[in-house]
Design an enzyme around this catalytic site. Structure first.
Site, PDB file in Angstrom:
ATOM      1  N   HIS A   1       8.083  -3.777   8.641  1.00  0.00           N
ATOM      2  CA  HIS A   1       8.179  -4.904   7.700  1.00  0.00           C
ATOM      3  C   HIS A   1       9.470  -5.694   7.880  1.00  0.00           C
ATOM      4  CE1 HIS A   1       5.537  -2.219   5.092  1.00  0.00           C
ATOM      5  NE2 HIS A   1       4.878  -3.353   5.083  1.00  0.00           N
TER       6      HIS A   1
ATOM      7  N   ASP B   1       0.180 -12.354  14.511  1.00  0.00           N
ATOM      8  CA  ASP B   1      -1.225 -12.045  14.227  1.00  0.00           C
ATOM      9  C   ASP B   1      -1.707 -12.689  12.931  1.00  0.00           C
ATOM     10  OD1 ASP B   1       0.405 -10.438  12.655  1.00  0.00           O
ATOM     11  OD2 ASP B   1      -0.939  -8.709  12.703  1.00  0.00           O
TER      12      ASP B   1
ATOM     13  N   THR C   1       0.811  -1.222   0.000  1.00  0.00           N
ATOM     14  CA  THR C   1       0.000   0.000   0.000  1.00  0.00           C
ATOM     15  C   THR C   1       0.847   1.276   0.000  1.00  0.00           C
ATOM     16  OG1 THR C   1      -0.276  -0.317   2.386  1.00  0.00           O
ATOM     17  CG2 THR C   1      -2.096  -0.979   0.999  1.00  0.00           C
TER      18      THR C   1
ATOM     19  N   ARG D   1      -8.613  -0.732   5.064  1.00  0.00           N
ATOM     20  CA  ARG D   1      -7.588   0.152   4.492  1.00  0.00           C
ATOM     21  C   ARG D   1      -8.074   0.709   3.156  1.00  0.00           C
ATOM     22  NH1 ARG D   1      -3.507  -4.660   3.110  1.00  0.00           N
ATOM     23  NH2 ARG D   1      -3.022  -4.267   5.281  1.00  0.00           N
TER      24      ARG D   1
ATOM     25  N   GLN E   1      -5.889 -15.140   1.180  1.00  0.00           N
ATOM     26  CA  GLN E   1      -4.516 -15.415   1.636  1.00  0.00           C
ATOM     27  C   GLN E   1      -4.267 -16.918   1.673  1.00  0.00           C
ATOM     28  OE1 GLN E   1      -3.017 -13.157   4.988  1.00  0.00           O
ATOM     29  NE2 GLN E   1      -1.520 -14.720   5.494  1.00  0.00           N
TER      30      GLN E   1
ATOM     31  N   LYS F   1       4.517   2.146  20.588  1.00  0.00           N
ATOM     32  CA  LYS F   1       4.532   1.330  19.376  1.00  0.00           C
ATOM     33  C   LYS F   1       5.904   1.342  18.701  1.00  0.00           C
ATOM     34  CE  LYS F   1       1.691   0.103  15.520  1.00  0.00           C
ATOM     35  NZ  LYS F   1       0.421  -0.278  15.165  1.00  0.00           N
TER      36      LYS F   1
ATOM     37  N   LYS G   1      -6.335  -4.691  12.814  1.00  0.00           N
ATOM     38  CA  LYS G   1      -6.822  -3.390  12.347  1.00  0.00           C
ATOM     39  C   LYS G   1      -8.237  -3.177  12.876  1.00  0.00           C
ATOM     40  CE  LYS G   1      -3.426  -3.128   9.134  1.00  0.00           C
ATOM     41  NZ  LYS G   1      -2.969  -4.489   9.076  1.00  0.00           N
TER      42      LYS G   1
ATOM     43  N   LYS H   1       7.389   3.680  15.185  1.00  0.00           N
ATOM     44  CA  LYS H   1       6.636   4.933  15.019  1.00  0.00           C
ATOM     45  C   LYS H   1       7.373   6.069  15.734  1.00  0.00           C
ATOM     46  CE  LYS H   1       2.575   3.464  13.223  1.00  0.00           C
ATOM     47  NZ  LYS H   1       1.973   3.943  11.992  1.00  0.00           N
ATOM     48  N   THR H   2       7.303   7.249  15.147  1.00  0.00           N
ATOM     49  CA  THR H   2       7.771   8.450  15.825  1.00  0.00           C
ATOM     50  C   THR H   2       6.602   9.426  15.829  1.00  0.00           C
ATOM     51  OG1 THR H   2       8.488   9.533  13.792  1.00  0.00           O
ATOM     52  CG2 THR H   2      10.090   8.105  14.882  1.00  0.00           C
TER      53      THR H   2
ATOM     54  N   HIS I   1       8.501  -0.012   5.653  1.00  0.00           N
ATOM     55  CA  HIS I   1       8.909   0.687   6.869  1.00  0.00           C
ATOM     56  C   HIS I   1       9.499  -0.353   7.810  1.00  0.00           C
ATOM     57  CE1 HIS I   1       5.224  -0.835   8.743  1.00  0.00           C
ATOM     58  NE2 HIS I   1       4.517  -0.286   7.760  1.00  0.00           N
TER      59      HIS I   1
END
Length: 432
Positions: A48, A199, A40, A86, A178, A234, A82, A237-238, A45
């Protein structure tokens, strides 16, 4: 010759669960496994990276890795973890993203050589795009009961009383799509193992079920823990969002800083997961770190290794140099070596004032630069006092009242860094 992939993941803290028999099966010889990657965005990031590192360890152990770009599943949206669907992407965007992701993945995986276990990139859109709805529900859907699908944790959470939104039919079918990916890769490439985050266990085992019921074969599942931070915030993340592998989204300096600023507990965990340093060397490094935690040896080594792997040695050198500008001794030459993006990253949040290029034509005097033109200091009197006390620097070099700021002082042709004392900074932005 294969080495023990499962044992390698185990000591690195990268194994959450594996289907019984997986370890022995992998020791029988070269096998194939895949990890699904969400397309997406046109960059991975650091969230992954665990899956990518698993694929790399798999290849290093002598096995064949498949990186699956979820073009079709990216059009649906995975309900796991989620709370909402998305955004759905068009095919052109997906193809662009796929090419960008392959380039990043090739820093970790060997796609190009002619060895038997060279990595392969596939996109599930290629086999799902011509699959009609009727064919799918007839050939795949009839093999899995609704009761089986409802029993999955990812579905239960979205249907629970606590969930703010329900689950659409589109998302409900995600595990079937999947699961079919796994069956397709099993039938076409003899891919017998799917790996992912913990997950994903429910979706992966739906695939093993389809392989058993339709393919008459045996599929395996292996998951890694979801990465967390010791303080409960988390991972990856920033305040400004994800930490990306793309230098245009997250600069190498900020990328380096993210790892450098990890806590001791996290650094000890991450250095096993995000580097390929051996067990002996890591144990020695942890021992040295514990003797002198203030030297932050673990954080430095972690940040160095992963910045070079994702970016380059040159990017690491620049990031270290940029870090020293704020926290160590550096010169105006070091400052002038920074490009605009890195300079702005280093001095993010520092107050700025704009002056014109004409102001620098004959040189701008220090009183104007500190007070009259900029407001960095409250008054001309305060500016004179600070200059007399030798506490003012221009581009990290101390100056007197008679100093003139000229165009030759500009950083990247646009900026001048003023400083009072050790920690009070101010940036002049020169407009043309």
């Amino acid at each position: 010759m294969t080495s023990n992939f499962v044992k390698e993941l185990e000591w690195r803290g990268m194994l959450h669960d594996a289907m019984p028999g997986t370890e022995n099966y992998l020791m029988e010889g070269m096998q194939s496994a895949y990890v699904g990657i969400d397309p997406t965005a046109d960059s991975l990031h650091i969230g992954h990276l665990v899956g990518v590192m698993m694929l790399r360890h798999f290849q290093l152990a002598g096995h064949k890795p498949y990186a699956l770009i979820g073009g079709a599943t990216g059009m649906i949206g995975d309900p796991s973890g989620k709370s909402a669907e998305r955004n759905l992407l068009d095919e052109d965007t997906l193809r662009h993203n796929q090419e960008a992701l392959k380039e990043q993945l090739s820093r970790f995986l060997d796609f190009e050589s002619d060895v038997d276990n060279a990595a392969v990139l596939v996109n599930n859109y290629d086999w799902m795009k011509d699959f009609s709805f009727l064919d799918f529900i007839r050939d795949v859907g009839k093999h899995i009961t609704v009761n089986y699908m409802m029993s999955k944790d990812s579905v239960k959470k979205r249907l629970s009383a606590e969930a703010k939104e329900g689950m659409s039919f589109t998302e409900f079918t995600y595990q079937l799509v999947q699961g079919y990916d796994f069956l397709h890769l099993y039938e076409k490439y003899n891919c017998t193992l799917q790996m992912g985050g913990s997950d994903q266990w429910g979706n992966i085992t739906t695939g093993t079920e389809l392989i058993r019921r339709i393919g008459g074969g045996k599929g395996y599942a292996l998951t890694c823990p979801l990465i967390t931070k010791a303080d409960g915030t988390k991972f990856g993340k920033t305040e400004s969002g994800n930490v990306w592998l793309d230098a245009n989204r997250t600069s190498p300096y900020k990328f380096y800083q993210y790892w450098l600023n990890t806590s001791d507990a996290d650094a000890e965990k991450y250095i096993k997961i995000f580097t390929f340093i051996s067990k002996t060397d890591i144990e020695e490094l942890i021992s040295k770190h514990q003797e002198a935690p203030h030297l932050r040896l673990l954080q430095k080594k972690l940040a160095e290794e992963i910045t070079v792997m994702v970016h380059s040695q040159e990017d690491l050198d620049n990031a270290v140099k940029a870090s020293a500008i704020l926290f160590g001794k550096s010169t105006s030459e070091d400052l002038k070596g920074l490009n605009e993006k890195t300079f702005l990253d280093v001095f993010e949040g520092v107050p700025q004032a704009e002056v014109s290029a004409a102001d620098l034509e004959n040189g701008m005097d220090m009183i104007a630069a500190l007070a009259a033109k900029t407001g960095f200091l409250a008054s001309n009197g305060e500016a004179r006092r600070e200059l007399k006390q030798n506490s003012i620097a221009v581009n990290k070099e101390k100056v007197k009242e008679d100093f003139l700021i000229k165009k030759t002082d500009l950083i990247d042709g646009k900026y001048v860094l003023l400083q009072r004392g050790k920690k009070s900074y101010f940036v002049l932005v020169v407009s043309s």
